[in-house]
Design a protein around this motif. Structure first.
Motif, PDB file in Angstrom:
ATOM      1  N   ALA A  82       0.835  -1.191  -0.120  1.00 58.35           N
ATOM      2  CA  ALA A  82       0.000   0.009   0.045  1.00 58.35           C
ATOM      3  C   ALA A  82       0.758   0.996  -0.204  1.00 58.35           C
ATOM      4  O   ALA A  82       1.379   1.182  -0.355  1.00 58.35           O
ATOM      5  N   ALA A 112       2.424   4.634   1.095  1.00 61.75           N
ATOM      6  CA  ALA A 112       1.196   4.593   1.586  1.00 61.75           C
ATOM      7  C   ALA A 112       0.454   5.840   1.462  1.00 61.75           C
ATOM      8  O   ALA A 112      -0.717   5.875   1.096  1.00 61.75           O
ATOM      9  N   CYS A 138      -0.767   6.316  -1.880  1.00 62.43           N
ATOM     10  CA  CYS A 138      -1.927   5.390  -2.549  1.00 62.43           C
ATOM     11  C   CYS A 138      -3.339   5.801  -1.915  1.00 62.43           C
ATOM     12  O   CYS A 138      -4.299   5.999  -2.567  1.00 62.43           O
ATOM     13  N   GLU A 139      -3.125   6.584  -0.455  1.00 62.19           N
ATOM     14  CA  GLU A 139      -4.485   6.794   0.078  1.00 62.19           C
ATOM     15  C   GLU A 139      -5.067   7.827  -0.538  1.00 62.19           C
ATOM     16  O   GLU A 139      -6.319   8.115  -0.417  1.00 62.19           O
ATOM     17  N   SER A 185      -2.804  -2.945  -0.995  1.00 60.95           N
ATOM     18  CA  SER A 185      -1.673  -3.631  -1.794  1.00 60.95           C
ATOM     19  C   SER A 185      -1.656  -3.342  -3.128  1.00 60.95           C
ATOM     20  O   SER A 185      -0.748  -4.210  -3.908  1.00 60.95           O
ATOM     21  N   SER A 186      -2.314  -2.621  -3.301  1.00 56.59           N
ATOM     22  CA  SER A 186      -2.500  -2.381  -5.112  1.00 56.59           C
ATOM     23  C   SER A 186      -1.705  -1.507  -5.759  1.00 56.59           C
ATOM     24  O   SER A 186      -1.584  -1.263  -6.807  1.00 56.59           O
ATOM     25  N   CYS A 187      -1.001  -0.656  -4.799  1.00 53.15           N
ATOM     26  CA  CYS A 187      -0.118   0.483  -5.321  1.00 53.15           C
ATOM     27  C   CYS A 187       1.396   0.212  -5.045  1.00 53.15           C
ATOM     28  O   CYS A 187       1.590  -1.225  -5.279  1.00 53.15           O
ATOM     29  N   CYS A 232      -4.994   1.406  -1.014  1.00 59.47           N
ATOM     30  CA  CYS A 232      -4.819   2.519  -2.150  1.00 59.47           C
ATOM     31  C   CYS A 232      -6.143   2.513  -2.777  1.00 59.47           C
ATOM     32  O   CYS A 232      -6.457   2.204  -3.873  1.00 59.47           O
ATOM     33  N   ARG A 241      -7.778   4.494  -4.732  1.00 64.96           N
ATOM     34  CA  ARG A 241      -7.908   5.112  -5.820  1.00 64.96           C
ATOM     35  C   ARG A 241      -7.924   3.706  -6.967  1.00 64.96           C
ATOM     36  O   ARG A 241      -8.378   4.154  -8.032  1.00 64.96           O
ATOM     37  N   ASN A 242      -7.399   2.605  -6.561  1.00 58.94           N
ATOM     38  CA  ASN A 242      -7.585   1.410  -7.330  1.00 58.94           C
ATOM     39  C   ASN A 242      -8.850   0.378  -6.949  1.00 58.94           C
ATOM     40  O   ASN A 242      -8.940  -0.637  -7.379  1.00 58.94           O
ATOM     41  N   SER A 249      -1.110  -9.231  -5.645  1.00 60.78           N
ATOM     42  CA  SER A 249      -0.002  -8.331  -5.153  1.00 60.78           C
ATOM     43  C   SER A 249       1.279  -9.290  -5.075  1.00 60.78           C
ATOM     44  O   SER A 249       0.952 -10.473  -4.508  1.00 60.78           O
TER      45      SER A 249
END
Length: 270
Positions: free
Chosen positions: A10, A13, A16-17, A45-47, A53, A55-56, A244
């Motif tokens: 993430a 982090a 990502c957030e 854990s997608s960034c 994250c 946004r994903n 991931s």
């Protein structure tokens, strides 16, 4: 009626957030959607880091890597606001609180994806009993029905977590990642062929199936404004390049995109 449009089923982090759509509740005539669930919906854990994250997120993500439900709806509703109320370790008992957040956000469309953490416990005996799971899902849906009687609800099936064991237990890198305590009810001793371990994995798979059956039944009991995904998320055939590379468990951006595509039922007839 919803138009069925299944396409087939993430920085670190902080960065990502920062890309999620969990902004303030809409005001005035702005339309809102909300996502309820766990770390899958936070896009953990997608960034670039083992962190949320949003946004994903397959549901409310506003990034360009995932054609989320939010981005699809935004094409028809330019003022749409997204609220991601999902929490990383949430089980079904947290769902009612998340539903209250959706009510506060005045969401017209709410997605629900819950259950992986109810099964991913230290041992089989620790998993949420099926009847308890159903009561907790019903309680959350009751909050939505009372607070958002006109909202459209999408209940999504739990992905096939057992498949991760099937495709990863022969890969040393995945086995090492899982050794840090990821979903031990399924992924403990992943290379073992002992009868007890084989039986444990089978029981885990059956519990996920039972939860999915109850999710469908709970949605049906809710009424016409609730739709389930017909098992579409559970049928997504995850490969290791869709999860991931840090934990070999959570969907990466490609996996999030697959979930978004599989679970999209089309624009609700608001």
């Amino acid at each position: 009626m919803w138009v069925l449009l299944f396409a087939g089923l993430a920085v670190l982090a902080l960065a990502c957030e920062g890309g999620g759509t969990a902004g303030p509740a809409p005001s005035g005539g702005a339309m809102s959607m909300a996502a309820l669930g766990d770390s899958v919906t936070t896009a953990f854990s997608s960034c670039l880091a083992p962190a949320p994250c949003p946004r994903n997120s397959w549901s409310t993500g506003d990034g360009t890597r995932v054609d989320s439900h939010y981005r699809r709806l935004l094409k028809a509703h330019s003022g749409l606001r997204g609220h991601n109320a999902a929490e990383g370790k949430a089980r079904a008992d947290a769902l009612a609180g998340q539903a209250r957040a959706a009510v506060t956000a005045k969401a017209a469309y709410v997605t629900v994806l819950i259950g992986a953490n109810d099964a991913c416990r230290p041992a089989l005996a620790d998993m949420t009993p099926v009847d308890t799971f159903r009561r907790q899902v019903d309680a959350a849906l009751a909050v939505l029905k009372q607070g958002l009687p006109e909202a459209r609800i999408l209940v999504v099936s739990i992905p096939d977590i057992h498949r991760l064991w099937e495709i990863g237990h022969t890969r040393d890198v995945a086995v090492k990642a899982w050794s840090f305590g990821i979903c031990p009810a399924l992924l403990a001793a992943p290379t073992s062929t002992a009868p007890a371990d084989t039986a444990r994995r089978k029981a885990f798979q059956e519990r996920i199936d039972a939860y999915n059956t109850q999710l469908v039944a709970a949605c049906k009991a809710y009424g016409a404004r609730c739709k389930d995904d017909g098992g579409a998320a559970h049928r997504v055939a995850f490969s290791l390049d869709m999860v991931s590379a840090q934990d070999f468990f959570h969907p990466n951006a490609a996996g999030q995109n697959a979930l978004a595509k599989a679970t999209w039922l089309g624009t609700p007839d608001w």
